[in-house]
Design a protein around this motif. Structure first.
Motif, PDB file in Angstrom:
ATOM      1  N   GLU B 130      23.561 -32.035  15.049  1.00 13.41           N
ATOM      2  CA  GLU B 130      24.299 -30.719  14.480  1.00 13.41           C
ATOM      3  C   GLU B 130      24.372 -29.355  15.305  1.00 13.41           C
ATOM      4  OE1 GLU B 130      21.725 -29.091  11.064  1.00 13.41           O
ATOM      5  OE2 GLU B 130      23.592 -28.265  10.403  1.00 13.41           O
ATOM      6  N   LEU B 131      23.409 -29.675  16.391  1.00 13.02           N
ATOM      7  CA  LEU B 131      23.502 -28.189  17.148  1.00 13.02           C
ATOM      8  C   LEU B 131      24.485 -28.398  18.265  1.00 13.02           C
ATOM      9  CD1 LEU B 131      21.698 -25.791  18.237  1.00 13.02           C
ATOM     10  CD2 LEU B 131      20.592 -27.145  19.702  1.00 13.02           C
ATOM     11  N   ASP B 132      24.790 -29.863  18.698  1.00 10.48           N
ATOM     12  CA  ASP B 132      25.827 -30.198  19.597  1.00 10.48           C
ATOM     13  C   ASP B 132      27.339 -29.645  18.865  1.00 10.48           C
ATOM     14  OD1 ASP B 132      24.405 -30.974  21.390  1.00 10.48           O
ATOM     15  OD2 ASP B 132      24.292 -32.868  21.402  1.00 10.48           O
ATOM     16  N   SER B 133      27.445 -30.370  17.618  1.00 14.47           N
ATOM     17  CA  SER B 133      28.577 -30.098  16.801  1.00 14.47           C
ATOM     18  C   SER B 133      28.654 -28.492  16.689  1.00 14.47           C
ATOM     19  CB  SER B 133      28.672 -30.703  15.581  1.00 14.47           C
ATOM     20  OG  SER B 133      28.488 -29.904  14.283  1.00 14.47           O
ATOM     21  N   LEU B 134      27.790 -27.783  16.529  1.00 12.12           N
ATOM     22  CA  LEU B 134      28.058 -26.352  16.093  1.00 12.12           C
ATOM     23  C   LEU B 134      28.513 -25.691  17.648  1.00 12.12           C
ATOM     24  CD1 LEU B 134      24.808 -25.231  13.931  1.00 12.12           C
ATOM     25  CD2 LEU B 134      27.266 -25.262  13.375  1.00 12.12           C
ATOM     26  N   ARG B 135      27.654 -26.220  18.678  1.00 11.39           N
ATOM     27  CA  ARG B 135      28.131 -25.788  19.906  1.00 11.39           C
ATOM     28  C   ARG B 135      29.598 -25.965  20.292  1.00 11.39           C
ATOM     29  NH1 ARG B 135      22.545 -26.736  22.806  1.00 11.39           N
ATOM     30  NH2 ARG B 135      21.722 -24.635  22.651  1.00 11.39           N
ATOM     31  N   ASN B 136      30.134 -27.429  19.973  1.00  9.03           N
ATOM     32  CA  ASN B 136      31.442 -27.614  20.295  1.00  9.03           C
ATOM     33  C   ASN B 136      32.384 -26.646  19.404  1.00  9.03           C
ATOM     34  OD1 ASN B 136      30.917 -29.412  22.009  1.00  9.03           O
ATOM     35  ND2 ASN B 136      30.811 -31.082  20.516  1.00  9.03           N
ATOM     36  N   GLU B 137      32.003 -26.440  18.114  1.00  6.46           N
ATOM     37  CA  GLU B 137      32.902 -25.469  17.346  1.00  6.46           C
ATOM     38  C   GLU B 137      32.867 -24.307  17.936  1.00  6.46           C
ATOM     39  OE1 GLU B 137      34.457 -26.118  14.332  1.00  6.46           O
ATOM     40  OE2 GLU B 137      33.867 -28.086  14.915  1.00  6.46           O
ATOM     41  N   VAL B 138      31.754 -23.553  18.178  1.00  8.07           N
ATOM     42  CA  VAL B 138      31.777 -22.209  18.947  1.00  8.07           C
ATOM     43  C   VAL B 138      32.701 -22.404  20.377  1.00  8.07           C
ATOM     44  CG1 VAL B 138      30.283 -20.546  20.201  1.00  8.07           C
ATOM     45  CG2 VAL B 138      29.387 -21.817  18.055  1.00  8.07           C
ATOM     46  N   ALA B 139      32.494 -23.367  21.134  1.00  8.06           N
ATOM     47  CA  ALA B 139      33.333 -23.680  22.215  1.00  8.06           C
ATOM     48  C   ALA B 139      34.726 -23.414  21.721  1.00  8.06           C
ATOM     49  CB  ALA B 139      32.993 -24.739  23.102  1.00  8.06           C
ATOM     50  N   LYS B 140      35.157 -24.204  20.885  1.00 14.04           N
ATOM     51  CA  LYS B 140      36.637 -24.129  20.391  1.00 14.04           C
ATOM     52  C   LYS B 140      36.987 -22.808  20.141  1.00 14.04           C
ATOM     53  CE  LYS B 140      36.564 -28.774  18.525  1.00 14.04           C
ATOM     54  NZ  LYS B 140      36.381 -29.452  17.234  1.00 14.04           N
ATOM     55  N   LYS B 141      36.043 -22.066  19.297  1.00 14.60           N
ATOM     56  CA  LYS B 141      36.461 -20.786  18.829  1.00 14.60           C
ATOM     57  C   LYS B 141      36.675 -19.790  19.980  1.00 14.60           C
ATOM     58  CE  LYS B 141      34.346 -17.164  15.762  1.00 14.60           C
ATOM     59  NZ  LYS B 141      33.023 -16.674  15.556  1.00 14.60           N
ATOM     60  N   TYR B 142      35.939 -20.030  21.120  1.00 16.86           N
ATOM     61  CA  TYR B 142      36.263 -19.266  22.394  1.00 16.86           C
ATOM     62  C   TYR B 142      37.186 -19.700  23.483  1.00 16.86           C
ATOM     63  CZ  TYR B 142      32.943 -15.945  20.217  1.00 16.86           C
ATOM     64  OH  TYR B 142      32.580 -15.321  19.306  1.00 16.86           O
ATOM     65  N   ASP B 143      38.182 -20.554  22.876  1.00 21.74           N
ATOM     66  CA  ASP B 143      39.180 -21.057  23.776  1.00 21.74           C
ATOM     67  C   ASP B 143      39.859 -19.780  24.070  1.00 21.74           C
ATOM     68  OD1 ASP B 143      41.373 -21.880  24.846  1.00 21.74           O
ATOM     69  OD2 ASP B 143      41.807 -23.618  23.702  1.00 21.74           O
ATOM     70  N   PHE B 144      39.715 -19.071  25.112  1.00 16.96           N
ATOM     71  CA  PHE B 144      40.211 -17.697  25.476  1.00 16.96           C
ATOM     72  C   PHE B 144      41.845 -17.709  25.190  1.00 16.96           C
ATOM     73  CE2 PHE B 144      39.975 -19.393  29.411  1.00 16.96           C
ATOM     74  CZ  PHE B 144      41.214 -18.951  30.107  1.00 16.96           C
ATOM     75  N   GLN B 145      42.444 -18.511  25.372  1.00 18.51           N
ATOM     76  CA  GLN B 145      44.023 -18.560  25.056  1.00 18.51           C
ATOM     77  C   GLN B 145      44.391 -18.677  23.819  1.00 18.51           C
ATOM     78  OE1 GLN B 145      46.133 -18.252  27.706  1.00 18.51           O
ATOM     79  NE2 GLN B 145      45.227 -19.586  29.398  1.00 18.51           N
ATOM     80  N   LYS B 146      43.425 -18.896  22.974  1.00 21.39           N
ATOM     81  CA  LYS B 146      43.736 -18.787  21.369  1.00 21.39           C
ATOM     82  C   LYS B 146      43.098 -17.549  20.777  1.00 21.39           C
ATOM     83  CE  LYS B 146      43.857 -24.043  20.540  1.00 21.39           C
ATOM     84  NZ  LYS B 146      42.854 -24.704  20.180  1.00 21.39           N
ATOM     85  N   VAL B 147      41.982 -17.164  21.460  1.00 17.46           N
ATOM     86  CA  VAL B 147      41.351 -15.774  20.816  1.00 17.46           C
ATOM     87  C   VAL B 147      41.727 -14.470  21.292  1.00 17.46           C
ATOM     88  CG1 VAL B 147      39.302 -17.169  19.546  1.00 17.46           C
ATOM     89  CG2 VAL B 147      39.139 -16.067  22.220  1.00 17.46           C
ATOM     90  N   MET B 148      42.004 -14.779  22.703  1.00 14.02           N
ATOM     91  CA  MET B 148      42.445 -13.248  23.038  1.00 14.02           C
ATOM     92  C   MET B 148      43.958 -13.275  23.062  1.00 14.02           C
ATOM     93  SD  MET B 148      39.747 -12.793  26.083  1.00 14.02           S
ATOM     94  CE  MET B 148      40.066 -11.272  25.988  1.00 14.02           C
ATOM     95  N   ILE B 149      44.326 -12.321  22.139  1.00 17.55           N
ATOM     96  CA  ILE B 149      46.088 -12.746  21.821  1.00 17.55           C
ATOM     97  C   ILE B 149      46.706 -11.677  22.974  1.00 17.55           C
ATOM     98  CG2 ILE B 149      47.753 -12.247  20.274  1.00 17.55           C
ATOM     99  CD1 ILE B 149      45.224 -12.658  18.289  1.00 17.55           C
ATOM    100  N   GLY B 150      47.831 -12.036  23.536  1.00 17.93           N
ATOM    101  CA  GLY B 150      48.709 -11.153  24.396  1.00 17.93           C
ATOM    102  C   GLY B 150      49.433 -11.894  25.342  1.00 17.93           C
ATOM    103  N   ASN B 151      50.385 -11.213  25.647  1.00 18.20           N
ATOM    104  CA  ASN B 151      51.333 -11.729  26.593  1.00 18.20           C
ATOM    105  C   ASN B 151      51.625 -10.813  28.065  1.00 18.20           C
ATOM    106  OD1 ASN B 151      52.064 -14.353  25.780  1.00 18.20           O
ATOM    107  ND2 ASN B 151      53.329 -13.457  24.349  1.00 18.20           N
ATOM    108  N   SER B 152      51.019  -9.761  27.674  1.00 14.34           N
ATOM    109  CA  SER B 152      51.314  -8.476  28.586  1.00 14.34           C
ATOM    110  C   SER B 152      50.807  -8.775  29.854  1.00 14.34           C
ATOM    111  CB  SER B 152      50.713  -7.400  28.177  1.00 14.34           C
ATOM    112  OG  SER B 152      49.421  -7.285  28.123  1.00 14.34           O
ATOM    113  N   ASP B 153      51.112  -8.208  31.168  1.00 14.33           N
ATOM    114  CA  ASP B 153      50.760  -8.669  32.342  1.00 14.33           C
ATOM    115  C   ASP B 153      49.341  -8.278  32.593  1.00 14.33           C
ATOM    116  OD1 ASP B 153      53.237  -9.471  33.245  1.00 14.33           O
ATOM    117  OD2 ASP B 153      54.140  -7.789  34.200  1.00 14.33           O
ATOM    118  N   PRO B 154      48.732  -7.008  31.808  1.00 14.85           N
ATOM    119  CA  PRO B 154      47.362  -6.839  32.175  1.00 14.85           C
ATOM    120  C   PRO B 154      46.411  -7.884  31.738  1.00 14.85           C
ATOM    121  CG  PRO B 154      48.618  -4.753  31.566  1.00 14.85           C
ATOM    122  CD  PRO B 154      49.607  -6.150  31.396  1.00 14.85           C
TER     123      PRO B 154
END
Lengths: 115, 456
Positions: B130-154
């Motif tokens: 259960e812990l491993d699966s929760l950790r995987n879920e959290v890792a998916k949640k922090y796929d930064f290309q998905k959670v950090m939105i933006g296209n600007s140069d900075p």
């Protein structure tokens, strides 16, 4: 159960009254235990006490599980005496007895479950 | 919790006994049991990574000790139970010391003892899964290309830094204004690094009284100080093998900075009230909204610690410098809010977008989120228009964004803003703006400035 080499009540209790599994166990016993007893007999004839000790150790749980009361103590004695190298002159008679009873048990199992 | 099927390998050269054990364990339908009568056959199937393996101590083609080390090497998560005909305490203790989970002697109680041992291990295995699966879920949640939105140069530059930081163990220092997402950057680095299955522990240095921070970070022993009723593990130990995120590091007391520097250099900690050194393997990520170099120059931050922590510096840009990202992020928050509150999807009008783009967001993304959530509530239709965008700041400076103002007007608003910021302390405002205090008093007298109360 009287006049029987093994204890069917104990086997049924072990398997939660699963008669099919008792039959399966009987089959496994008939296939694997007599050859192991034969090996012990050969090792004993060659006075290879270390091998006798190891084989007795292997046979012990099955004899216990089947509740083959007439040789339960004998198999313990074989293992213990060959391991400690004591009273080795008594071992061949015990081995012969164990082998005989194993074969008689096999015949009884085959007659009861594997006809 | 739903029971998880578990794979059990039984290794026992006595086929009769092997069948008996397998039958008994198979009574639980969640147990998937496989029998092996030789070490060789078992090792060939070890790639299946069984959850539990029961090993006979003496097999014709391998000893228990040999098999144990092979299992530990090839399938380290597999739990091992030894079943032996030898009632030898010395062997049992030796095996248990080597990491075996149980040692059961072959007798009349074997199957019951095995059943209990397997059930105990099941709980551990299920929790671990259960812990491993929760950790995987959290890792998916922090796929930064998905959670950090933006296209600007900075922000694309920030993505590159995160990517680089994730591939190594380098210390990372994150700098950025409040609300820019510093913790999100830290989590993105952790959950994309090889430490992702280990803990991510965040500590806000500013939120913990300085007297308590040392024991919070390093833990303490029972009786170390008044109120230390028991031993407590600190955040460093909690983050062992993982990442420790120290937010607002600039607020740390100078004496504790010296201790932190020692820990970072020696890679070992000492709990408060103890002399025992505890080795730790922790990746450090720090963040601050302050200019740390400036703090070093002013003697508020140790120079040696500054250089130790600098590592890979990541500057998270303020929202006002991210151009069109403001609209992309606003849309994300609108969609999220509508979804969570079962509202129909809403769009931003051109005027609303313009209003957002002209605002300077001193509270950054946190402020943008509040503004668009309120706008969702205020708008009745499926459109969010400019009037729904309620820029909550009372600052005169911020209110004039996008307006045409005269220099005089600008000056007045600037002074007004400073008066509000410094609680109407005229002397301080005069000093800050480098103007005469009489100028401010005159403007107050002429009702050009609004003052609810002022001192002096």
């Amino acid at each position: 159960m009287t006049n029987s080499y093994f204890n069917i009540e104990h086997l049924l209790e072990l398997t939660n009254n699963d008669i099919n599994f008792v039959k399966e166990l009987a089959g496994v016993f008939c296939e694997t235990i007599p050859p192991m007893a034969d090996e012990m007999q050969i090792a004993c004839d060659e006075s290879n006490w270390q091998a006798v000790s190891q084989l007795a150790h292997k046979l012990k749980p099955s004899i216990d599980t089947m509740r083959i009361e007439s040789i339960r103590d004998d198999i313990l004695q074989i293992e213990s005496r060959t391991k400690q190298n004591i009273e080795l002159h008594t071992v061949p008679a015990l081995v012969t007895k164990v082998c005989e009873v194993v074969y008689l048990t096999r015949d009884e199992l085959m007659a009861s479950f594997l006809k | 919790m739903k029971p998880t099927p578990i794979l059990i390998h039984i290794v026992e050269d006595d086929a009769f006994y092997c069948s008996l054990l397998a039958h008994h364990l198979s009574l639980n339908p969640e147990h998937h049991v496989k029998k092996f009568t030789s070490a060789r056959a078992f090792l060939d199937a070890l790639h299946e990574k069984p959850d539990i393996v029961t090993l006979d101590y003496s097999l014709p083609d391998g000893t228990g000790d040999q098999l144990l080390s092979q299992v530990k090497e090839l399938s380290p998560d597999t739990k091992i139970i030894f079943i032996s005909g030898q009632n030898d305490i010395k062997i049992a203790i030796d095996l248990l010391k080597k990491g075996v989970h149980d040692y059961i002697v072959k007798d009349d109680d074997t199957k019951e003892r095995l059943w209990i041992a397997v059930e105990h291990l099941r709980e551990t295995i299920e929790l671990k899964k259960e812990l491993d699966s929760l950790r995987n879920e959290v890792a998916k949640k922090y796929d930064f290309q998905k959670v950090m939105i933006g296209n600007s140069d900075p922000i694309r530059q920030v993505f590159q830094w995160i990517d680089k930081a994730s591939k190594t163990n380098i210390t990372v220092s994150i700098n950025g204004e409040t609300g820019t997402g510093k913790e999100l950057v830290a989590k993105s680095i952790h959950f994309n690094s090889f430490r992702k299955k280990q803990p991510f522990v965040a500590v806000n240095v500013a939120a913990i009284p300085k007297e308590l921070l040392e024991s919070e970070l390093f833990g303490h022993e029972k009786g170390a100080f008044t109120g230390a009723a028991g031993r407590r593990i600190g955040k460093f130990e909690e983050a062992h093998k993982g990442t420790l995120f120290l937010d607002e590091i600039g607020e740390m007391d100078l004496s504790l900075q010296a201790k932190l520097l020692r820990v970072l250099q020696e890679k070992e900690i000492t709990r408060v009230g103890s002399n025992q050194l505890i080795p730790i393997d922790v990746r450090i990520i720090v963040a601050t909204h302050k200019n740390l170099l400036h703090e070093v120059k002013n003697g508020r931050f140790r120079e040696d610690l500054y250089y130790r922590l600098l590592g890979l510096p990541i500057v998270v840009p303020p929202l006002r410098e991210r151009g069109n990202d403001i609209i992309l992020i606003a849309r994300f928050f609108i969609d999220q809010f509508c979804r969570e509150n079962s509202l129909q999807s809403k769009t931003l009008t051109v005027e609303a977008k313009k209003k957002l783009m002209l605002y300077n967001f001193p509270g950054n993304i946190r402020e943008l989120k509040s503004i668009v959530e309120l706008a969702c509530v205020m708008s009745d239709e499926n459109e969010i228009d400019a009037p729904h965008i309620n820029i909550s700041s009372n600052s005169y400076i911020e209110k004039m964004n996008g307006e045409d103002v005269t220099l005089r007007d600008f000056t007045t608003r600037l002074i007004q803003h400073y008066l509000e910021v410094y609680q109407y302390d005229v002397l301080k405002v005069a000093e800050k703006l480098d103007i005469g205090k009489s100028t401010i008093y005159r403007m107050i007298k002429n009702n050009e400035l609004v003052v609810s109360k002022y001192q002096n």
